[in-house]
Design an enzyme around this catalytic site. Structure first.
Site, PDB file in Angstrom:
ATOM      1  CE  LYS A 167      -2.134  -1.142   3.840  1.00  0.00           C
ATOM      2  NZ  LYS A 167      -1.424  -2.407   4.114  1.00  0.00           N
TER       3      LYS A 167
ATOM      4  NE  ARG B 296      -3.916  -1.130  10.181  1.00  0.00           N
ATOM      5  CZ  ARG B 296      -2.915  -0.554   9.516  1.00  0.00           C
ATOM      6  NH1 ARG B 296      -3.020   0.660   9.065  1.00  0.00           N
ATOM      7  NH2 ARG B 296      -1.802  -1.228   9.308  1.00  0.00           N
TER       8      ARG B 296
ATOM      9  NE  ARG C 182       7.288  -2.344   6.181  1.00  0.00           N
ATOM     10  CZ  ARG C 182       5.969  -2.231   6.338  1.00  0.00           C
ATOM     11  NH1 ARG C 182       5.227  -1.778   5.341  1.00  0.00           N
ATOM     12  NH2 ARG C 182       5.418  -2.612   7.459  1.00  0.00           N
TER      13      ARG C 182
ATOM     14  NE  ARG D 275       6.631   0.110  10.210  1.00  0.00           N
ATOM     15  CZ  ARG D 275       5.436   0.035   9.639  1.00  0.00           C
ATOM     16  NH1 ARG D 275       5.245   0.585   8.448  1.00  0.00           N
ATOM     17  NH2 ARG D 275       4.446  -0.581  10.227  1.00  0.00           N
TER      18      ARG D 275
ATOM     19  NE  ARG E 131       2.369  -4.491  11.673  1.00  0.00           N
ATOM     20  CZ  ARG E 131       3.442  -4.192  10.962  1.00  0.00           C
ATOM     21  NH1 ARG E 131       4.608  -4.722  11.263  1.00  0.00           N
ATOM     22  NH2 ARG E 131       3.360  -3.369   9.953  1.00  0.00           N
TER      23      ARG E 131
HETATM   24  P1  ADP Z   1       1.619  -1.457   7.563  1.00  0.00           P
HETATM   25  O1  ADP Z   1       2.556  -0.718   6.646  1.00  0.00           O
HETATM   26  O2  ADP Z   1       2.188  -2.705   8.074  1.00  0.00           O
HETATM   27  O3  ADP Z   1       0.258  -1.642   6.975  1.00  0.00           O
HETATM   28  P2  ADP Z   1       1.084   0.951   9.080  1.00  0.00           P
HETATM   29  O4  ADP Z   1       2.289   1.801   8.960  1.00  0.00           O
HETATM   30  O5  ADP Z   1      -0.087   1.284   8.237  1.00  0.00           O
HETATM   31  O6  ADP Z   1       1.512  -0.560   8.875  1.00  0.00           O
HETATM   32  O7  ADP Z   1       0.606   0.920  10.591  1.00  0.00           O
HETATM   33  C1  ADP Z   1       1.506   0.657  11.640  1.00  0.00           C
HETATM   34  C2  ADP Z   1       0.750   0.601  12.954  1.00  0.00           C
HETATM   35  O8  ADP Z   1       0.107   1.871  13.202  1.00  0.00           O
HETATM   36  C3  ADP Z   1      -0.378  -0.423  13.023  1.00  0.00           C
HETATM   37  O9  ADP Z   1       0.095  -1.722  13.350  1.00  0.00           O
HETATM   38  C4  ADP Z   1      -1.247   0.187  14.123  1.00  0.00           C
HETATM   39  O10 ADP Z   1      -0.683  -0.037  15.410  1.00  0.00           O
HETATM   40  C5  ADP Z   1      -1.146   1.674  13.832  1.00  0.00           C
HETATM   41  N1  ADP Z   1      -2.214   2.117  12.910  1.00  0.00           N
HETATM   42  C6  ADP Z   1      -2.048   2.579  11.646  1.00  0.00           C
HETATM   43  N2  ADP Z   1      -3.239   2.876  11.094  1.00  0.00           N
HETATM   44  C7  ADP Z   1      -4.183   2.592  12.022  1.00  0.00           C
HETATM   45  C8  ADP Z   1      -5.605   2.651  12.062  1.00  0.00           C
HETATM   46  N3  ADP Z   1      -6.318   3.075  10.988  1.00  0.00           N
HETATM   47  N4  ADP Z   1      -6.240   2.274  13.185  1.00  0.00           N
HETATM   48  C9  ADP Z   1      -5.552   1.858  14.264  1.00  0.00           C
HETATM   49  N5  ADP Z   1      -4.217   1.741  14.297  1.00  0.00           N
HETATM   50  C10 ADP Z   1      -3.522   2.108  13.201  1.00  0.00           C
HETATM   51  P1  ADP Z   2       2.183  -1.825   3.218  1.00  0.00           P
HETATM   52  O1  ADP Z   2       2.195  -0.310   3.209  1.00  0.00           O
HETATM   53  O2  ADP Z   2       0.965  -2.391   2.557  1.00  0.00           O
HETATM   54  O3  ADP Z   2       2.417  -2.397   4.570  1.00  0.00           O
HETATM   55  P2  ADP Z   2       4.745  -1.603   1.770  1.00  0.00           P
HETATM   56  O4  ADP Z   2       4.425  -0.754   0.607  1.00  0.00           O
HETATM   57  O5  ADP Z   2       5.510  -0.991   2.868  1.00  0.00           O
HETATM   58  O6  ADP Z   2       3.394  -2.306   2.333  1.00  0.00           O
HETATM   59  O7  ADP Z   2       5.487  -2.914   1.235  1.00  0.00           O
HETATM   60  C1  ADP Z   2       5.924  -3.928   2.132  1.00  0.00           C
HETATM   61  C2  ADP Z   2       7.291  -4.445   1.669  1.00  0.00           C
HETATM   62  O8  ADP Z   2       7.134  -5.191   0.453  1.00  0.00           O
HETATM   63  C3  ADP Z   2       8.306  -3.367   1.370  1.00  0.00           C
HETATM   64  O9  ADP Z   2       9.561  -3.862   1.733  1.00  0.00           O
HETATM   65  C4  ADP Z   2       8.192  -3.169  -0.151  1.00  0.00           C
HETATM   66  O10 ADP Z   2       9.406  -2.703  -0.718  1.00  0.00           O
HETATM   67  C5  ADP Z   2       7.872  -4.576  -0.615  1.00  0.00           C
HETATM   68  N1  ADP Z   2       6.974  -4.611  -1.789  1.00  0.00           N
HETATM   69  C6  ADP Z   2       5.926  -3.777  -2.074  1.00  0.00           C
HETATM   70  N2  ADP Z   2       5.320  -4.128  -3.220  1.00  0.00           N
HETATM   71  C7  ADP Z   2       5.993  -5.235  -3.677  1.00  0.00           C
HETATM   72  C8  ADP Z   2       5.840  -6.066  -4.843  1.00  0.00           C
HETATM   73  N3  ADP Z   2       4.859  -5.849  -5.740  1.00  0.00           N
HETATM   74  N4  ADP Z   2       6.698  -7.103  -4.965  1.00  0.00           N
HETATM   75  C9  ADP Z   2       7.677  -7.330  -4.046  1.00  0.00           C
HETATM   76  N5  ADP Z   2       7.863  -6.585  -2.947  1.00  0.00           N
HETATM   77  C10 ADP Z   2       7.039  -5.531  -2.750  1.00  0.00           C
END
Ligand code: ADP
Ligand code: ADP
Ligand code: ZN
Length: 216
Positions: free
Chosen positions: A13, A88, A127, A160, A171
């Site tokens: 995302k 979420r 990541r 992270r 998660r």
């Molecule tokens: P990811 O990239 O793995 O999807 P995010 O960066 O979006 O993770 O979120 C990291 C953490 O921030 C989540 O595990 C949660 O603790 C918190 N968080 C982010 N967005 C939300 C939300 N919409 N509601 C509640 N907690 C959130």
């Molecule tokens: P999210 O925001 O949904 O948690 P990220 O965009 O941070 O996800 O992506 C999670 C990890 O996967 C990062 O290390 C990113 O570089 C990698 N990644 C994202 N898209 C792809 C893809 N299409 N193929 C392989 N790796 C990917």
């Protein structure tokens, strides 16, 4: 254009959001990034959010919803926005819905980046992120061009704290229980579009542009 990005943690995302935000000139609003910024600045919101985030739990709805509603009223959101990581929970989705209705607005679509759970662990543990601009990299699939430095702003990329095997598993549980129901939520409103997130990053972006109505 108003878009919600859906998908499990690690779906891509954040990665796709940067490109979508550039292409369609809409702000990328990542609740995770906003929380992390507050943590680094030691604000009351950051202090509250930190414990939940470190354990892979969601920050409580009320806090999150108020934070997003505030952000969506900023000047740069008048012509649209891209929400990444929000909603979420069903309560968050309902709150967004009511917010939109109260302003006589509507979402264009909620875009699900579909990735089977089997892909997630490798993506998350590999990541690396830029602490300054939020850009996301992967040690194997998308390394920065310049040895550990962010391509966009030059800062040193980091892992992270919540991208460990144990926290990722937590998660994923949270995702399945609390966030996955949103797929049905948006489907029932005829607002769900789906792209295959297992392909290479640029292929996924092509799929997204196709859904959003642009060919390249
Ligand atoms: P990811 O990239 O793995 O999807 P995010 O960066 O979006 O993770 O979120 C990291 C953490 O921030 C989540 O595990 C949660 O603790 C918190 N968080 C982010 N967005 C939300 C939300 N919409 N509601 C509640 N907690 C959130
Ligand atoms: P999210 O925001 O949904 O948690 P990220 O965009 O941070 O996800 O992506 C999670 C990890 O996967 C990062 O290390 C990113 O570089 C990698 N990644 C994202 N898209 C792809 C893809 N299409 N193929 C392989 N790796 C990917
Ligand atoms: Zn950067």
């Amino acid at each position: 254009m108003k878009i919600v990005l859906l998908g499990p943690p690690g779906a891509g995302k954040g990665t796709q959001a940067k490109s979508i935000s550039n292409r369609y000139s809409i702000p990328h609003i990542s609740t995770g990034d906003i929380f992390r910024k507050n943590i680094s600045e030691n604000t009351p919101l950051g202090i509250e959010a930190k414990g939940y985030m470190d354990n892979g739990q969601l920050v409580p709805d009320e806090v999150t919803i108020n934070m997003v509603k505030d952000r969506l009223q900023d000047e740069d959101c008048t012509s649209g926005y891209l929400l990444d990581g929000f909603p979420r929970t069903v309560a968050q989705a309902n709150a967004l819905n009511e917010f939109l209705i109260s302003r006589e607005e509507q979402l264009d679509t909620s875009l699900l980046i579909e990735v089977p759970i089997g892909f997630i662990l490798e993506r998350m543990t590999g990541r690396r992120v830029c602490p300054s601009c939020g850009a996301s990299y992967h040690i194997k699939f998308n390394p920065p061009n310049n040895d550990g430095k962010c391509d966009l702003c030059g800062s040193e990329v980091i892992q992270r704290k919540d991208d460990t095997v144990e926290t990722v598993k937590e998660r994923l549980d949270v995702y399945e229980n609390q966030t996955q129901p949103l797929i049905e939520f948006y489907k029932s409103k005829n607002l769900l579009s789906v792209v295959d997130g297992t392909k290479a990053i640029n292929e996924v972006f092509k799929g997204i542009c196709k859904v959003l109505g642009s060919n390249d």
